[in-house]
Design a protein around this motif. Structure first.
Motif: not given
Length: 76
Positions: A19-27
């Motif tokens: 969720q944090q990866i997605n929320r912060n758009n960490l590609e």
């Protein structure tokens, strides 16, 4: 960093981290749903029971030993 690799065996933390990866758009971050070791094995994961969510362990041994460890840790 160009690439970041994370390893997490516990479903609760996998979901929270993803969720944090997605929320912060960490590609550039890849999360793998397993732990690492110097041995190739499949072991049960004993989830943490207190406030420190980073203290889960893999439990080795036969079924009786695993059950005893879980009882001592307060997990059943």
């Amino acid at each position: 960093s160009d690439r970041v690799y994370g390893f997490e065996p516990w479903h609760k933390m996998i979901d929270a981290t993803q969720q944090q990866i997605n929320r912060n758009n960490l590609e550039n971050v890849t999360l793998f749903p397993f732990g690492l070791s110097d041995q190739d094995a499949r072991l049960p994961f004993l989830e943490p029971t207190g406030d420190n969510l980073g203290v889960g362990i893999f439990v080795a041994g036969n079924d009786n030993e695993q059950i005893r460890i879980q009882q001592l840790a307060g997990v059943s």
